[in-house]
Each structure stands twice: as structure tokens, then as C-alpha cells.
Design an enzyme around this catalytic site. Sequence first.
Site, PDB file in Angstrom:
ATOM      1  N   HIS A 121       0.830  -1.199   0.000  1.00 56.67           N
ATOM      2  CA  HIS A 121       0.000   0.000   0.000  1.00 56.67           C
ATOM      3  C   HIS A 121       0.869   1.255   0.000  1.00 56.67           C
ATOM      4  O   HIS A 121       1.880   1.325   0.682  1.00 56.67           O
ATOM      5  CB  HIS A 121      -0.898   0.048   1.244  1.00 56.67           C
ATOM      6  CG  HIS A 121      -2.149  -0.768   1.089  1.00 56.67           C
ATOM      7  ND1 HIS A 121      -3.041  -0.580   0.064  1.00 56.67           N
ATOM      8  CD2 HIS A 121      -2.649  -1.781   1.847  1.00 56.67           C
ATOM      9  CE1 HIS A 121      -4.054  -1.434   0.198  1.00 56.67           C
ATOM     10  NE2 HIS A 121      -3.830  -2.178   1.260  1.00 56.67           N
ATOM     11  N   CYS A 177       0.049   2.659  -4.810  1.00 58.35           N
ATOM     12  CA  CYS A 177      -0.750   3.804  -5.239  1.00 58.35           C
ATOM     13  C   CYS A 177       0.000   5.109  -4.995  1.00 58.35           C
ATOM     14  O   CYS A 177       0.836   5.190  -4.095  1.00 58.35           O
ATOM     15  CB  CYS A 177      -2.059   3.845  -4.469  1.00 58.35           C
ATOM     16  SG  CYS A 177      -3.068   2.407  -4.789  1.00 58.35           S
TER      17      CYS A 177
END
Length: 330
Positions: A121, A177
Site C-alpha cells: 500500500h 498507489c
Amino acid sequence: MHGNHSAPPPPPQQAQHFGSGAPGGYTFQYSTCTGRRKALLIGINYFSQRGQLRGCINDVKNMSTYLNQHFGYKREDMVILTDDQQNPMSQPTKANILRAMHWLVKDAQPNDSLFFHYSGHGGQTKDLDGDEDDGYDEVIYPVDFRNAGHIVDDEMHRIMVAPLQAGVRLTAIFDSCHSGSALDLPYIYSTQGVLKEPNLAKEAGQGLLGIVSSYARGDIGSMLSTGMGLIKKATSGNDAYERNIRTKTSAADVIMWSGSKDSQTSSDAQIAGEATGAMSWAFVSALKKNPQQSYVQLLRSIRDELQGKYSQKPQLSCSHPLNTELLYVM
């Protein structure tokens, strides 16, 4: 650029000038990547946490195999942190990740080739020092981020980029991301060309490039005296000084492939029945198909691998101006 008749030219071995607006003596060096090889690969699936991912550990397994078979990175020169390992030292905790980042760059010599891969993440946090155009710093999330917190791009830059000598290559791949500027490298290339580059003339005018080169040499004394002089001269420019003391140019050969622009998310994909990060997969696929590509060819090949499947636009960023027609070596 007609067909693939001849391999692109190899990186030049002499010092390169930064060009427009930089002071004359301000140079960088491409790495021949003929020296030692070390790799740090981090894959986090966040088992039984909210936001669990599926592909990240696979990414790291695939990448380590590829580095080992095609680029001569030995297993004993790799640190692999994944959250499926029993050994607590191999868990991708914040402390272990930071320790491994220091290990990766320790004692690096010119023409060494260091490789950093993060799949997990990523996110954004409010920028506290004013060095991000969009007001947000990019961050990565260790497996224990709920207790230990995240790791900010400024810190990754300070540990892995700032200490490197001229001619050391660090290749970084972020499959996360908002990863476009996760190492804060100032020259960003898209398949259309240069998106952004630092204003070196302005930085030189503020005396900042001198600070950088003494910072890179670890010469804190001279850095402080130049710095203090600057602060006395222009207290109003203090925030700019603080911000640019980490001006992100570097004489080392740092390049980063990121899965997306800062504003985009990266895909946790299903490819050939296996969960994988789209960027990691595309990078390996593109190089396997043709190992002799220039930077810009490789960037386009990666984009072609992703085209039609994902909206994310891969980017290449660099710590120095990059001749994208040179042969991509690693």
C-alpha cells in the site's frame, strides 16, 4: 528509432553536466552497473488486516527470480521482506524496512547496481516541508503501520538517495498507489518526454547546489556554515532554504519506475491466473521480450504491456537529466 537494428548506445563513462542553469562544476555520472549488486525487495499483503492485498508477495518472488536469473543478483546479496515469513527479522515492519534501506546503500561504490522494489500500500500525507507541488508527500505503509506509522518519501530519499556517490546506480520500482514521486526525484519522464525538472538556476542562485554537494559528501560542517550564511542573509527565505537543503538532484544514477502518477492508484491485478502488481509484471515482461532497449523504448514497452488493461500511466523519474536514448542497463 527505426526498428531494432542496433542496440542503443551504452552509458557514457565520463562526468556529465547538469546543463541549463547549473553551476559549471555540478556534474553527475551514469553507472556502468558492472560493480557489486545488492537488492532489497519488500512485498506486503497485510494478511488479515483491512485492505488486504493479494499480489505483493508474488511480485517480490517474481522480481527476485528475474534479478537472479537475468541480472546476476545473487540470493545472498538480496534482502527480502514479506509478511508470510516466520523469521521476525524478515517481516516488513517499519524498523526492518528502515534498517534494510540503510543496508542497501551502505558502502556503495561507483558502478555498483542497487535495486529497490516495494509492492504494497502507498498513500499520501500532508506535506510538512513544502517540497511537493500538490501539498502531499507520498508514503508507504509497513505491515505494522497502525502502530509504527508510515514511511515518508523524504525519509526514503534521505536514506537511499542522498548518501550515494556519483556513478552508483539505484533502481527503484514502486508498485503502490500514488507512487509517482515516491523517491522525490526531480526529473520525471513520461512516454511523451520530460514532465518536470528542477530550476537549477534558481537553486544555484540561492547557493543551494553547493549545500547539496557538501551534503552528499557528508561534510556537515561546511553545509552548516554555508547554510547559516544563507539564513542570516535572508531570514525570509528560511523556509525555502529548509525546503531545498534536500534539493533532490544527485550526482548518483538514481532512477525509479513507478506504476502510476501521484494522483493515480495502482492495480492489484490478476495476470495469468496469479495475483500480481501490474507495474512489476509489465517491467519484467517488457525486458524479457527485449533486453536491449533504451530508457524511452522500455518506458513505451511497459506502457504497451499495461495499455488497454489499466488506466495507470507508468513514469520514469531520475535524480539527474537523463538521455532517454541510452541503453537501459541495470
